[in-house]
Each structure stands twice: as C-alpha cells, then as structure tokens.
Design an enzyme around this catalytic site. Structure first.
Site, mmCIF file in Angstrom:
data_model
loop_
_atom_site.group_PDB
_atom_site.id
_atom_site.type_symbol
_atom_site.label_atom_id
_atom_site.label_comp_id
_atom_site.label_asym_id
_atom_site.label_seq_id
_atom_site.Cartn_x
_atom_site.Cartn_y
_atom_site.Cartn_z
ATOM 1 N N ASP A 46 -21.209 -46.582 0.061
ATOM 2 C CA ASP A 46 -19.787 -46.274 0.277
ATOM 3 C C ASP A 46 -19.370 -46.747 1.670
ATOM 4 O O ASP A 46 -19.789 -46.195 2.676
ATOM 5 C CB ASP A 46 -19.557 -44.757 0.170
ATOM 6 C CG ASP A 46 -18.076 -44.415 0.306
ATOM 7 O OD1 ASP A 46 -17.367 -44.446 -0.713
ATOM 8 O OD2 ASP A 46 -17.629 -44.148 1.447
ATOM 9 N N TYR A 51 -14.114 -48.762 8.449
ATOM 10 C CA TYR A 51 -15.401 -48.491 9.114
ATOM 11 C C TYR A 51 -15.893 -49.707 9.905
ATOM 12 O O TYR A 51 -16.864 -49.604 10.653
ATOM 13 C CB TYR A 51 -16.490 -48.079 8.107
ATOM 14 C CG TYR A 51 -16.169 -46.884 7.249
ATOM 15 C CD1 TYR A 51 -15.088 -46.056 7.532
ATOM 16 C CD2 TYR A 51 -16.941 -46.569 6.141
ATOM 17 C CE1 TYR A 51 -14.785 -44.967 6.729
ATOM 18 C CE2 TYR A 51 -16.648 -45.478 5.337
ATOM 19 C CZ TYR A 51 -15.570 -44.687 5.632
ATOM 20 O OH TYR A 51 -15.280 -43.612 4.822
ATOM 21 N N LYS A 76 -12.687 -49.489 0.641
ATOM 22 C CA LYS A 76 -11.378 -48.823 0.626
ATOM 23 C C LYS A 76 -10.360 -49.618 1.426
ATOM 24 O O LYS A 76 -10.702 -50.226 2.446
ATOM 25 C CB LYS A 76 -11.500 -47.415 1.240
ATOM 26 C CG LYS A 76 -12.704 -46.630 0.767
ATOM 27 C CD LYS A 76 -12.754 -45.214 1.314
ATOM 28 C CE LYS A 76 -14.098 -44.569 1.019
ATOM 29 N NZ LYS A 76 -15.130 -44.815 2.032
ATOM 30 N N HIS A 109 -7.514 -45.525 0.719
ATOM 31 C CA HIS A 109 -8.257 -44.618 1.604
ATOM 32 C C HIS A 109 -7.513 -43.298 1.869
ATOM 33 O O HIS A 109 -8.112 -42.231 1.854
ATOM 34 C CB HIS A 109 -8.550 -45.334 2.925
ATOM 35 C CG HIS A 109 -9.752 -44.830 3.645
ATOM 36 N ND1 HIS A 109 -10.591 -45.643 4.360
ATOM 37 C CD2 HIS A 109 -10.262 -43.576 3.779
ATOM 38 C CE1 HIS A 109 -11.564 -44.916 4.879
ATOM 39 N NE2 HIS A 109 -11.388 -43.656 4.550
HETATM 40 P P1 NDP Z 1 -21.985 -35.970 6.127
HETATM 41 O O1 NDP Z 1 -21.556 -34.656 5.620
HETATM 42 O O2 NDP Z 1 -22.647 -36.932 5.211
HETATM 43 O O3 NDP Z 1 -22.922 -35.698 7.396
HETATM 44 C C1 NDP Z 1 -23.483 -36.733 8.158
HETATM 45 C C2 NDP Z 1 -24.165 -36.113 9.362
HETATM 46 O O4 NDP Z 1 -25.191 -35.220 8.919
HETATM 47 C C3 NDP Z 1 -24.825 -37.112 10.262
HETATM 48 O O5 NDP Z 1 -24.625 -36.674 11.589
HETATM 49 C C4 NDP Z 1 -26.306 -37.042 9.895
HETATM 50 O O6 NDP Z 1 -27.108 -37.292 11.024
HETATM 51 C C5 NDP Z 1 -26.439 -35.598 9.466
HETATM 52 N N1 NDP Z 1 -27.425 -35.428 8.375
HETATM 53 C C6 NDP Z 1 -27.545 -36.183 7.267
HETATM 54 N N2 NDP Z 1 -28.544 -35.734 6.486
HETATM 55 C C7 NDP Z 1 -29.074 -34.667 7.129
HETATM 56 C C8 NDP Z 1 -30.156 -33.795 6.827
HETATM 57 N N3 NDP Z 1 -30.862 -33.935 5.709
HETATM 58 N N4 NDP Z 1 -30.427 -32.796 7.716
HETATM 59 C C9 NDP Z 1 -29.705 -32.658 8.857
HETATM 60 N N5 NDP Z 1 -28.669 -33.455 9.187
HETATM 61 C C10 NDP Z 1 -28.366 -34.452 8.329
HETATM 62 O O7 NDP Z 1 -20.701 -36.618 6.838
HETATM 63 P P2 NDP Z 1 -19.913 -37.995 6.829
HETATM 64 O O8 NDP Z 1 -18.631 -37.691 7.520
HETATM 65 O O9 NDP Z 1 -20.702 -39.121 7.319
HETATM 66 O O10 NDP Z 1 -19.585 -38.246 5.288
HETATM 67 C C11 NDP Z 1 -20.413 -38.987 4.409
HETATM 68 C C12 NDP Z 1 -19.715 -40.233 3.927
HETATM 69 O O11 NDP Z 1 -18.472 -39.898 3.314
HETATM 70 C C13 NDP Z 1 -19.302 -41.196 5.041
HETATM 71 O O12 NDP Z 1 -20.387 -41.927 5.556
HETATM 72 C C14 NDP Z 1 -18.283 -42.030 4.323
HETATM 73 O O13 NDP Z 1 -18.915 -42.986 3.495
HETATM 74 C C15 NDP Z 1 -17.552 -40.976 3.510
HETATM 75 N N6 NDP Z 1 -16.346 -40.462 4.176
HETATM 76 C C16 NDP Z 1 -15.134 -40.754 3.602
HETATM 77 C C17 NDP Z 1 -13.962 -40.334 4.168
HETATM 78 C C18 NDP Z 1 -12.674 -40.643 3.508
HETATM 79 O O14 NDP Z 1 -11.618 -40.435 4.119
HETATM 80 N N7 NDP Z 1 -12.675 -41.151 2.293
HETATM 81 C C19 NDP Z 1 -13.945 -39.563 5.430
HETATM 82 C C20 NDP Z 1 -15.269 -39.270 5.946
HETATM 83 C C21 NDP Z 1 -16.416 -39.704 5.314
HETATM 84 P P3 NDP Z 1 -27.964 -38.665 11.272
HETATM 85 O O15 NDP Z 1 -27.158 -39.810 10.757
HETATM 86 O O16 NDP Z 1 -28.128 -38.672 12.759
HETATM 87 O O17 NDP Z 1 -29.273 -38.487 10.553
#
Ligand code: NDP
Length: 276
Positions: A46, A51, A76, A109
């Site tokens: 995704d 991004y 998006k 988006h």
């Molecule tokens: P998430 O809820 O996926 O959380 C990501 C964070 O959690 C990162 O800091 C990561 O750290 C940490 N993390 C991941 N796995 C674990 C684990 N098993 N244990 C502990 N910490 C963990 O948030 P996002 O905001 O990134 O959302 C996911 C995806 O959703 C985005 O990447 C994007 O593709 C999409 N998105 C879409 C939006 C929209 O408007 N359509 C808006 C926001 C997001 P680390 O990377 O350091 O391991």
C-alpha cells in the site's frame, strides 16, 4: 509460502487481507523495506503519490523476481490533484513511478470537501478502471455522507474504503454502511501507529493469555472483524510478527473488550476537516 487469506470484492476480484503499508518510509529506504517485506511473505503493498516513495516500491517489484500478477499494488491520488483531468494525468504519473502498466487498486486519498470535486474525481477513477489500467478502484477517508453522494450521483459505489480504524476508533456506523452496500473495509494505522496503545492493559492482558504480542492481538481483532489491514514496519522481525496471525483466535468476549476501548481517537486528520 503465505497463508494470508484473500477477501472478495463484490465485483468478484480479490485482495490479500494483510498488506504492507509504506507511509513515512523515506524514498531511499523504500526499495529495501519492500524487498524485505516480500521476503517475509507480504504480497500486497500500500503506497500513495503523497508518500513520495512509489519509485522505491516499483524498484522492489522489479528486483523481487516475483510475477507482477502475484503482487497486489495499491496507490492513491493526492488531494492536490482532485478533478477529472488531474486524476487521469496523475494516475499515469503513478504508473510510471511504479514501473508497472496497471495497479490492482487505485484510491482517492481524501475527499477534500472544500473543493467538492470528489464526485467528478470518482467518475474519472471509473474511467481509469474501464481502461484496464486499474483492476479495482476505491476511496479512502470517505465518511458515510461522502459515500452517499457517490451512491446518489454516480453509477456505482467503490469496492473498498480505506479508513483510520483500530480499537480506539471503531467506526461502527461507517462499517455498518460498508456491510450494507458491499464495500470492503480497509484499516489504516491498524496498530494506532504503534504508540502507547500497545501498552494498554486490556490489550496486554489478552496478549499474555494467548502468548502473543499486543500488536498481534490488535491485528487479529481486525482480521476477525473482516477488515483488510496494512501495518507498516521497517523492522524485519516486526514485519514477520505482523503476519503471524493465523494460528490463534480471540474469543467473542475478547473481541468485545477490545471494541469497548473505542474513544473516537483519531491519530490522523478528520476527513471532514482536512481540505475543508
Ligand atoms: P501502523 O498502525 O501500521 O503503525 C506503524 C508503527 O507501528 C511504526 O512506528 C512501526 O514501527 C510500529 N510497529 C509496527 N509493527 C509493530 C509491532 N509488531 N510491534 C511494535 N510496534 C510495531 O501505522 P501507519 O500510520 O503506518 O499505517 C499503516 C499504513 O496505512 C501506512 O503505512 C499507509 O500505507 C496506510 N495509511 C493510510 C492513510 C490514508 O490516509 N489512507 C493514512 C495513514 C496510513 P517500525 O516501523 O519502527 O517497526
């Protein structure tokens, strides 16, 4: 290799229920992160024009050696390019950056209510789908009233709506609308961004009871609700942890305890406010 189930859209096409989100992964790190995600077993990526890392996704796709048809790619349309002409142009820009001749899913988006162009933009996405260059089209961050506009003013509703969703923002009304109209719910920030919520005592207690991590419990909650999830991690061990979700099950009482954490918490913008 992967035990990730597919969910079916009402058009008969499918989407892997777990994908890999790349928001906030710096462009120069995206290729390697996505290659690592492929090694971990993800086959659904995704990304978004916003991004600024579509090229990295494309580089990983090309280098992975995977058949294009074995990977589900979502991108998006950025909110600064609403409207038919912009959408048609920017879709081609995304394809070019991704180095592919089609995407599996193209989303608007954000609705950007202040411009009031989301209906026209949606019709442009339907045109793109008719061209064959996007297998499926959908929306992101649409509220019920935005979807109702599409239902009343256009030929069809999206097959999917990608929204912020986790136990602190359960989105019951929107999910009910999705179910009623055959729209798949996709959860962004499925871990509530992996912050203090992972320390929540209810989540920790349920995790301990299953010998799992809090993140796995949150992701399992989504799967049992029928949501598509796209957790992001740049940490290889967490990428794998976030796929180990298919050999345990939450009870209905545990599901209810998690859903009861709802407090309307948005970690991101309110779709009615962003671009209003
Ligand atoms: P998430 O809820 O996926 O959380 C990501 C964070 O959690 C990162 O800091 C990561 O750290 C940490 N993390 C991941 N796995 C674990 C684990 N098993 N244990 C502990 N910490 C963990 O948030 P996002 O905001 O990134 O959302 C996911 C995806 O959703 C985005 O990447 C994007 O593709 C999409 N998105 C879409 C939006 C929209 O408007 N359509 C808006 C926001 C997001 P680390 O990377 O350091 O391991």
């Amino acid at each position: 290799m992967s035990n990730i189930p597919d969910l079916e859209f009402r058009n008969g096409n499918t989407i892997p229920q777990v994908g890999y989100g790349v928001f906030k992964i710096p462009p120069e790190e995206t290729r390697e992160a996505v290659l690592e995600a492929f090694r971990a077993g993800y086959r659904h990526i995704d990304t978004a024009a916003l991004y600024d890392n579509e090229e990295g996704v494309g580089a990983a796709l090309a280098e992975s050696g995977l058949d294009r048809s074995d990977v589900f790619v979502t991108t998006k349309l950025a909110d600064s390019f609403m409207g038919r002409t912009n959408a048609l142009e920017q879709f081609e820009v995304s394809l070019e950056k991704l180095g592919t001749d089609y995407v599996d899913l193209y989303l608007i988006h954000w609705p950007v209510p202040g411009q009031d162009l989301f209906v026209e933009t949606w019709e442009a996405l339907l045109e793109i789908r008719e061209s064959g260059k996007a297998t499926n089209v959908g929306v992101s961050n649409f509220q019920v009233h935005h979807l109702e506009r599409l239902r009343q003013e256009t030929a069809e509703l999206p097959v999917i709506n990608q929204i912020e969703l986790h136990p602190w923002l359960v989105q019951q009304e929107l999910r009910d609308y999705h179910r009623e109209h055959g729209i798949v719910t996709e959860a962004w920030s499925p871990l509530a961004k992996g912050g203090e919520q992972l320390e929540n005592p209810v989540v920790k207690e349920i995790a301990a009871g299953h010998g799992r991590t809090p993140a796995q419990v949150l992701l399992r909650w989504h799967l049992q609700l029928g949501n598509v999830i796209i957790p992001k991690s740049v940490t290889p061990s967490r990428m794998r942890e976030n796929l180990e979700l298919f050999d345990f099950e939450l009870s209905s009482a545990e599901m209810e305890r998690l859903s009861a954490l709802d407090e309307g918490l948005r970690t991101g913008p309110d779709p009615d406010v962003r671009g209003a």
